[in-house]
Scaffold this motif. Structure first.
Motif, PDB file in Angstrom:
ATOM      1  N   ALA A   9      -7.268 -21.723  49.172  1.00 30.61           N
ATOM      2  CA  ALA A   9      -6.676 -21.776  47.836  1.00 30.61           C
ATOM      3  C   ALA A   9      -7.761 -21.646  46.770  1.00 30.61           C
ATOM      4  O   ALA A   9      -8.895 -22.075  46.961  1.00 30.61           O
ATOM      5  N   GLY A  10      -7.386 -21.057  45.645  1.00 29.69           N
ATOM      6  CA  GLY A  10      -8.298 -20.899  44.515  1.00 29.69           C
ATOM      7  C   GLY A  10      -8.051 -19.577  43.826  1.00 29.69           C
ATOM      8  O   GLY A  10      -6.962 -19.011  43.909  1.00 29.69           O
ATOM      9  N   GLN A  11      -9.062 -19.080  43.152  1.00 21.51           N
ATOM     10  CA  GLN A  11      -8.994 -17.768  42.513  1.00 21.51           C
ATOM     11  C   GLN A  11      -9.553 -16.767  43.517  1.00 21.51           C
ATOM     12  O   GLN A  11     -10.751 -16.479  43.527  1.00 21.51           O
ATOM     13  N   VAL A  12      -8.681 -16.272  44.367  1.00 12.01           N
ATOM     14  CA  VAL A  12      -9.107 -15.455  45.507  1.00 12.01           C
ATOM     15  C   VAL A  12      -8.528 -14.054  45.459  1.00 12.01           C
ATOM     16  O   VAL A  12      -8.307 -13.420  46.479  1.00 12.01           O
ATOM     17  N   ASP A  13      -8.289 -13.559  44.250  1.00 13.18           N
ATOM     18  CA  ASP A  13      -7.634 -12.257  44.106  1.00 13.18           C
ATOM     19  C   ASP A  13      -8.591 -11.080  43.978  1.00 13.18           C
ATOM     20  O   ASP A  13      -8.170  -9.962  43.732  1.00 13.18           O
ATOM     21  N   GLY A  16     -12.261  -7.333  46.993  1.00 12.10           N
ATOM     22  CA  GLY A  16     -13.225  -7.299  48.082  1.00 12.10           C
ATOM     23  C   GLY A  16     -13.203  -8.516  48.990  1.00 12.10           C
ATOM     24  O   GLY A  16     -13.946  -8.578  49.965  1.00 12.10           O
ATOM     25  N   PHE A  17     -12.340  -9.503  48.703  1.00 10.59           N
ATOM     26  CA  PHE A  17     -12.363 -10.739  49.486  1.00 10.59           C
ATOM     27  C   PHE A  17     -11.903 -10.523  50.929  1.00 10.59           C
ATOM     28  O   PHE A  17     -12.555 -10.976  51.866  1.00 10.59           O
ATOM     29  N   ALA A  18     -10.792  -9.839  51.128  1.00  7.79           N
ATOM     30  CA  ALA A  18     -10.289  -9.616  52.489  1.00  7.79           C
ATOM     31  C   ALA A  18     -11.308  -8.840  53.342  1.00  7.79           C
ATOM     32  O   ALA A  18     -11.615  -9.264  54.467  1.00  7.79           O
ATOM     33  N   PRO A  19     -11.884  -7.733  52.834  1.00  5.66           N
ATOM     34  CA  PRO A  19     -12.910  -7.057  53.635  1.00  5.66           C
ATOM     35  C   PRO A  19     -14.141  -7.938  53.882  1.00  5.66           C
ATOM     36  O   PRO A  19     -14.753  -7.879  54.945  1.00  5.66           O
ATOM     37  N   TRP A  20     -14.486  -8.772  52.902  1.00  2.52           N
ATOM     38  CA  TRP A  20     -15.617  -9.684  53.075  1.00  2.52           C
ATOM     39  C   TRP A  20     -15.336 -10.661  54.213  1.00  2.52           C
ATOM     40  O   TRP A  20     -16.207 -10.917  55.054  1.00  2.52           O
ATOM     41  N   LEU A  62     -18.458 -20.641  50.382  1.00  2.00           N
ATOM     42  CA  LEU A  62     -19.650 -20.259  49.614  1.00  2.00           C
ATOM     43  C   LEU A  62     -19.653 -18.833  49.081  1.00  2.00           C
ATOM     44  O   LEU A  62     -20.424 -18.520  48.182  1.00  2.00           O
ATOM     45  N   GLY A  63     -18.838 -17.964  49.594  1.00  2.00           N
ATOM     46  CA  GLY A  63     -18.955 -16.582  49.141  1.00  2.00           C
ATOM     47  C   GLY A  63     -17.669 -15.833  49.330  1.00  2.00           C
ATOM     48  O   GLY A  63     -16.777 -16.329  49.984  1.00  2.00           O
ATOM     49  N   PRO A  64     -17.541 -14.714  48.770  1.00  2.00           N
ATOM     50  CA  PRO A  64     -18.458 -13.988  47.893  1.00  2.00           C
ATOM     51  C   PRO A  64     -18.379 -14.498  46.449  1.00  2.00           C
ATOM     52  O   PRO A  64     -17.505 -15.299  46.115  1.00  2.00           O
ATOM     53  N   ILE A  65     -19.243 -14.007  45.615  1.00  2.00           N
ATOM     54  CA  ILE A  65     -19.364 -14.493  44.238  1.00  2.00           C
ATOM     55  C   ILE A  65     -18.120 -14.198  43.395  1.00  2.00           C
ATOM     56  O   ILE A  65     -17.846 -14.906  42.441  1.00  2.00           O
ATOM     57  N   GLU A  66     -17.337 -13.183  43.770  1.00  2.00           N
ATOM     58  CA  GLU A  66     -16.175 -12.771  42.965  1.00  2.00           C
ATOM     59  C   GLU A  66     -14.985 -13.722  43.078  1.00  2.00           C
ATOM     60  O   GLU A  66     -14.014 -13.567  42.349  1.00  2.00           O
ATOM     61  N   VAL A  67     -15.031 -14.658  44.006  1.00  2.00           N
ATOM     62  CA  VAL A  67     -13.902 -15.580  44.195  1.00  2.00           C
ATOM     63  C   VAL A  67     -14.354 -17.013  43.966  1.00  2.00           C
ATOM     64  O   VAL A  67     -15.546 -17.326  44.029  1.00  2.00           O
TER      65      VAL A  67
END
Length: 82
Positions: A9-13, A16-20, A62-67
């Motif tokens: 949960a969070g700001q995970v939109d 690149g998050f799913a490929p990360w 911890l990562g990625p920085i965009e989320v």
């Protein structure tokens, strides 16, 4: 081997998050299946040794920085017939 459902949960939109997640899972040697993705949560199923599931949780926190991950709830998935 264990299988767990991770509810992230969070700001995970970030696109690149799913490929990360998939790259990180390959890097540490666990299997991952993306079950659901929305702007405020992602659900994945992760399979591997318990210590590597812990490593996957830490990586997602911890990562990625965009989320911005606020929490991860883990639930053990029972094998069929177990």
């Amino acid at each position: 081997m264990a299988t767990e459902l991770f509810s992230i949960a969070g700001q995970v939109d970030a696109p690149g998050f799913a490929p990360w997640i998939e790259r990180h899972a390959r890097r540490i040697g666990v299997g991952v299946t993306l079950l659901q993705a929305a702007s405020d949560h992602v659900e994945i199923e992760v399979e591997g040794p318990p210590a590597l599931l812990d490593a996957m949780e830490m990586g997602c926190l911890l990562g990625p920085i965009e989320v911005w991950v606020e929490s991860i709830v883990r639930e053990r998935v029972c094998a069929a017939g177990a």
